[in-house]
Write an enzyme that holds these catalytic residues in place. Sequence first.
Site, mmCIF file in Angstrom:
data_model
loop_
_atom_site.group_PDB
_atom_site.id
_atom_site.type_symbol
_atom_site.label_atom_id
_atom_site.label_comp_id
_atom_site.label_asym_id
_atom_site.label_seq_id
_atom_site.Cartn_x
_atom_site.Cartn_y
_atom_site.Cartn_z
ATOM 1 N N HIS A 102 29.247 73.136 26.078
ATOM 2 C CA HIS A 102 28.425 73.953 25.161
ATOM 3 C C HIS A 102 27.573 74.927 25.939
ATOM 4 O O HIS A 102 27.197 74.685 27.088
ATOM 5 C CB HIS A 102 27.551 73.067 24.268
ATOM 6 C CG HIS A 102 26.686 72.105 25.018
ATOM 7 N ND1 HIS A 102 27.170 70.912 25.504
ATOM 8 C CD2 HIS A 102 25.380 72.149 25.369
ATOM 9 C CE1 HIS A 102 26.195 70.267 26.118
ATOM 10 N NE2 HIS A 102 25.097 71.001 26.065
ATOM 11 N N HIS A 104 23.977 77.088 25.651
ATOM 12 C CA HIS A 104 22.692 77.224 24.968
ATOM 13 C C HIS A 104 22.350 78.712 24.897
ATOM 14 O O HIS A 104 22.406 79.408 25.918
ATOM 15 C CB HIS A 104 21.570 76.546 25.769
ATOM 16 C CG HIS A 104 21.724 75.059 25.926
ATOM 17 N ND1 HIS A 104 21.042 74.163 25.152
ATOM 18 C CD2 HIS A 104 22.464 74.316 26.781
ATOM 19 C CE1 HIS A 104 21.345 72.933 25.526
ATOM 20 N NE2 HIS A 104 22.211 72.994 26.518
#
Length: 140
Positions: A102, A104
């Site tokens: 992922h 951010h």
Amino acid sequence: MTYDNDNIFAKILRGEAPSFKVYEDDFSLAFMDVMPQVQGHTLVIPKDPTQDIFNADPIILGHTMETVQKVGAAVKEAFDVPGIMLAQLNGKAAGQTVFHLHFHILPRTDGVDLKMHAGGMADFAELELHAQRIKAALDS
Ligand code: AMP
């Protein structure tokens, strides 16, 4: 380390856990971080079951970065900030806590410090409003 199909982002992708979605396409999903370090903290993940950047298929990574670019621009507009910081952690030693790749997206403004990583749960009504602001910016 092998990919854990029961990590929280895998559950979000399967619809088994809730999320405040802002964007979705065939390859990626973007949603609000529930423990935001700053207002507008958004996460972008590939749909591919990949634990970190080193295990990612470069083509999938390319699609994911396209989403990071698109959603990052929308976050910048929605929160009217001069800067956007991207963060991406690989491995426990680097601070990674969810082992599904992922990115951010963190809105940054002079004089506004980031809160602690995964510090505290946000108000869900506020997250919903923030998700709507980002979706509106994506649609504009
Ligand atoms: P990392 O430490 O880079 O692995 O970041 C994981 C991030 O996921 C943290 O910022 C958490 O606040 C966030 N997070 C954990 N659970 C959820 C969830 N259910 N929905 C949205 N974000 C989450």
